[in-house]
Write a protein that holds these residues in place. Structure first.
Motif, PDB file in Angstrom:
ATOM      1  N   UNK A   1       0.875  -1.250  -0.041  1.00  0.00           N
ATOM      2  CA  UNK A   1      -0.006   0.047   0.131  1.00  0.00           C
ATOM      3  C   UNK A   1       0.821   1.290   0.078  1.00  0.00           C
ATOM      4  N   UNK A   2       0.685   2.117  -0.819  1.00  0.00           N
ATOM      5  CA  UNK A   2       1.210   3.530  -0.954  1.00  0.00           C
ATOM      6  C   UNK A   2       1.237   4.304   0.148  1.00  0.00           C
ATOM      7  N   UNK A   3      -0.019   4.409   0.766  1.00  0.00           N
ATOM      8  CA  UNK A   3      -0.187   5.375   1.998  1.00  0.00           C
ATOM      9  C   UNK A   3       0.332   4.673   3.129  1.00  0.00           C
ATOM     10  N   UNK A   4       0.720   3.337   3.005  1.00  0.00           N
ATOM     11  CA  UNK A   4       1.168   2.947   4.349  1.00  0.00           C
ATOM     12  C   UNK A   4       2.853   3.255   4.411  1.00  0.00           C
ATOM     13  N   UNK A   5       3.394   3.637   3.333  1.00  0.00           N
ATOM     14  CA  UNK A   5       4.991   3.824   3.265  1.00  0.00           C
ATOM     15  C   UNK A   5       5.312   5.002   4.059  1.00  0.00           C
ATOM     16  N   UNK A   6       6.438   5.088   4.907  1.00  0.00           N
ATOM     17  CA  UNK A   6       6.635   6.170   5.079  1.00  0.00           C
ATOM     18  C   UNK A   6       6.864   7.450   4.199  1.00  0.00           C
ATOM     19  N   UNK A   7       6.672   8.595   4.623  1.00  0.00           N
ATOM     20  CA  UNK A   7       6.741   9.801   3.776  1.00  0.00           C
ATOM     21  C   UNK A   7       7.439  11.112   4.444  1.00  0.00           C
ATOM     22  N   UNK A   8       7.993  11.570   3.704  1.00  0.00           N
ATOM     23  CA  UNK A   8       9.014  12.851   4.063  1.00  0.00           C
ATOM     24  C   UNK A   8       8.535  13.786   3.123  1.00  0.00           C
ATOM     25  N   UNK A   9       8.311  14.879   3.155  1.00  0.00           N
ATOM     26  CA  UNK A   9       8.220  15.999   2.417  1.00  0.00           C
ATOM     27  C   UNK A   9       9.558  16.956   2.119  1.00  0.00           C
ATOM     28  N   UNK A  10       9.677  17.220   1.005  1.00  0.00           N
ATOM     29  CA  UNK A  10      10.972  18.229   0.661  1.00  0.00           C
ATOM     30  C   UNK A  10      10.529  19.126  -0.170  1.00  0.00           C
ATOM     31  N   UNK A  11      10.407  20.509   0.594  1.00  0.00           N
ATOM     32  CA  UNK A  11       9.882  21.788  -0.219  1.00  0.00           C
ATOM     33  C   UNK A  11      11.197  22.379  -0.941  1.00  0.00           C
ATOM     34  N   UNK A  12      10.924  22.260  -2.135  1.00  0.00           N
ATOM     35  CA  UNK A  12      12.193  22.673  -3.324  1.00  0.00           C
ATOM     36  C   UNK A  12      11.713  24.238  -3.576  1.00  0.00           C
ATOM     37  N   UNK A  13      12.585  25.006  -2.842  1.00  0.00           N
ATOM     38  CA  UNK A  13      12.323  26.504  -3.025  1.00  0.00           C
ATOM     39  C   UNK A  13      13.390  27.320  -3.896  1.00  0.00           C
ATOM     40  N   UNK A  14      13.244  28.357  -4.415  1.00  0.00           N
ATOM     41  CA  UNK A  14      13.994  29.264  -5.060  1.00  0.00           C
ATOM     42  C   UNK A  14      15.107  29.656  -4.032  1.00  0.00           C
TER      43      UNK A  14
ATOM     44  N   UNK B   1      16.289  32.362  -3.575  1.00  0.00           N
ATOM     45  CA  UNK B   1      16.147  33.579  -2.527  1.00  0.00           C
ATOM     46  C   UNK B   1      15.245  33.145  -1.190  1.00  0.00           C
ATOM     47  N   UNK B   2      14.663  32.081  -1.308  1.00  0.00           N
ATOM     48  CA  UNK B   2      14.041  31.586  -0.210  1.00  0.00           C
ATOM     49  C   UNK B   2      14.732  30.793   0.602  1.00  0.00           C
ATOM     50  N   UNK B   3      15.946  30.452   0.417  1.00  0.00           N
ATOM     51  CA  UNK B   3      16.762  29.405   1.354  1.00  0.00           C
ATOM     52  C   UNK B   3      16.536  30.120   2.666  1.00  0.00           C
ATOM     53  N   UNK B   4      16.429  29.250   3.598  1.00  0.00           N
ATOM     54  CA  UNK B   4      16.274  29.398   5.005  1.00  0.00           C
ATOM     55  C   UNK B   4      14.954  29.890   5.730  1.00  0.00           C
ATOM     56  N   UNK B   5      14.026  29.702   4.414  1.00  0.00           N
ATOM     57  CA  UNK B   5      12.385  30.143   4.936  1.00  0.00           C
ATOM     58  C   UNK B   5      11.924  28.829   5.298  1.00  0.00           C
ATOM     59  N   UNK B   6      10.817  29.070   6.081  1.00  0.00           N
ATOM     60  CA  UNK B   6      10.146  27.922   6.763  1.00  0.00           C
ATOM     61  C   UNK B   6       8.661  28.161   6.671  1.00  0.00           C
ATOM     62  N   UNK B   7       8.114  28.039   5.436  1.00  0.00           N
ATOM     63  CA  UNK B   7       6.673  28.530   5.092  1.00  0.00           C
ATOM     64  C   UNK B   7       5.480  27.922   5.910  1.00  0.00           C
ATOM     65  N   UNK B   8       4.804  28.791   6.638  1.00  0.00           N
ATOM     66  CA  UNK B   8       3.854  28.418   7.630  1.00  0.00           C
ATOM     67  C   UNK B   8       3.097  27.355   7.082  1.00  0.00           C
ATOM     68  N   UNK B   9       2.404  27.699   5.893  1.00  0.00           N
ATOM     69  CA  UNK B   9       1.512  26.559   5.347  1.00  0.00           C
ATOM     70  C   UNK B   9       1.989  25.172   5.054  1.00  0.00           C
ATOM     71  N   UNK B  10       3.214  25.159   4.636  1.00  0.00           N
ATOM     72  CA  UNK B  10       3.719  23.709   4.542  1.00  0.00           C
ATOM     73  C   UNK B  10       3.928  23.008   5.924  1.00  0.00           C
TER      74      UNK B  10
END
Ligand SMILES: Nc1nc2c(ncn2[C@@H]2O[C@H](COP(=O)(O)OP(=O)(O)OP(=O)(O)O)[C@@H](O)[C@H]2O)c(=O)[nH]1
Ligand SMILES: [Mg+2]
Length: 343
Positions: free
Chosen positions: A178-191, A193-202
């Protein structure tokens, strides 16, 4: 263990893959839909510190395989992309956090939701087919019960990784991949200029789902990957990062596969050994050599930090910081282990 980089077309999977492996891969149009596979060292400051102390002939890091699953066409996540995900042990979703070539602003939350919905639907299809079969032939009532609970969760749009299941139920389900049973990590790939930001919505989207997340700028990390090891660190610091973001990402990906690192030290080699969480000392010894598992007598264990602070295993022993452990000991992350055995 194999980790798959997944995500919508153009989110930057191949660029992230290039950053992790240092390999020159095709990105953008030339690489659209293409898959790649490569093995990556897990950066480990503990191993660095121990190697500094022992000056061994060889320093060996744990390794993890990443595959850039390509797949999906412009239409989004197609069946090929979803099927490719079944082959890996854990998923890292690359989320586009930059304006694309056409100038479309990021839609991070939409992308996270889209992958979630598509994987839930794919799991639901498998579940329903299997339920229909079991209801017809009545061959396995327990499995049928379990699958009905699974269906209920999926219909409520809940990924299976969040579902409370007994270990034996998880084992029963493992064959379904099952795909939704696999561990998942999110990687936000930013521009850049946005290095170091921590967008609140994500941050909120990740917290709501109990997922880990990492922010990086893949093209910048790809440039860093081309530099010599010592320059990588200096360059990262010039960007205000304590270390290249890819290092943190690789460690986070390693952690979601449920691997920990057992450490060994000596004048010949300082090394991190990937061991599944919950492994007993003799079985962990078997990773090094089957003779050590067979002839296991005991494990002498120090914590890596004590070893660095006190300066040697002998001094750890004097200070009561060296533990002698038997067959039932469960190896912990960061244990420096010396096995006694006879063959
Ligand atoms: N500006 C900017 N462009 C990026 C970034 N990451 C990737 N790109 C560009 O976006 C395009 C798509 O990146 P890829 O890495 O090929 O994306 P992908 O997810 O592998 O795409 P498919 O294989 O087609 O699914 C390429 O032209 C990259 O150079 C980023 O952080 N900022
Ligand atoms: Mg690609």
């Amino acid at each position: 263990m194999k980790v798959g980089l997944v995500g919508l077309p153009g989110s930057g999977k191949s660029t992230v893959f290039g950053a992790l492996t240092g390999l020159a891969v095709r990105t953008g149009y030339a690489g659209a839909g293409k898959s790649n596979i490569g093995v990556v060292k897990v950066p480990d400051p503990r191993v660095n510190a121990l190697a500094e102390m022992y000056q061994p002939k060889k320093t060996t890091y744990a390794e993890i395989a990443f595959s850039d699953l390509g797949g999906g066409r412009a239409s989004g996540l197609d069946r090929n992309a979803l099927n490719a995900m079944r082959e890996v042990d854990a998923l890292c979703q690359v989320v586009r956090g930059f304006a694309d070539a056409a100038g479309a602003p990021p839609n991070s939350i939409g992308e996270i939701g889209e992958l979630e919905t598509e994987t839930i639907l794919a799991d639901l299809e498998i579940t329903e087919n299997r339920i229909a079969r079991l209801e017809k032939d009545r061959s396995d009532a327990r499995e049928l019960d379990l699958l009905k609970r699974i269906r209920e969760a999926l219909e409520a749009e809940r990924p299976l990784r969040a579902l409370a299941l007994e270990p034996q139920e998880r084992r029963r389900l493992s064959g379904y991949a099952f795909l939704t049973a696999k561990p998942l990590l999110l990687v936000l790939n930013v521009a850049e200029a946005e290095i170091g930001s921590q967008p609140a919505d994500v941050e909120e989207a990740a917290a709501k789902r109990g997922l880990g997340w990492v922010v990086l700028s893949a093209p910048v990390e790809m440039d860093i990957a081309q530099m010599a090891e010592n320059e990588q660190q200096t360059f990262a610091e010039s960007l205000g990062l304590p270390e290249p973001a890819k290092n943190r990402f690789i460690r986070a990906a390693y952690a979601i596969t449920d691997l920990i690192s057992m450490l060994t030290v000596g004048p010949d080699e300082c090394r991190a050994w990937p061991v599944t969480r919950g492994t007993t000392a003799p079985r962990a010894a078997g990773k090094i050599h089957s003779d050590i598992e067979r002839g296991f007598i005991r494990a002498e264990v120090t914590h890596w930090r004590d070893l660095i602070e006190l300066g040697s295993e002998a001094l750890c022993r004097e200070a009561g910081k060296l533990r002698v452990e038997g067959r039932d000991y469960i190896v912990q992350d960061g244990d420096v282990v010396h096995f006694r055995f006879n063959v």
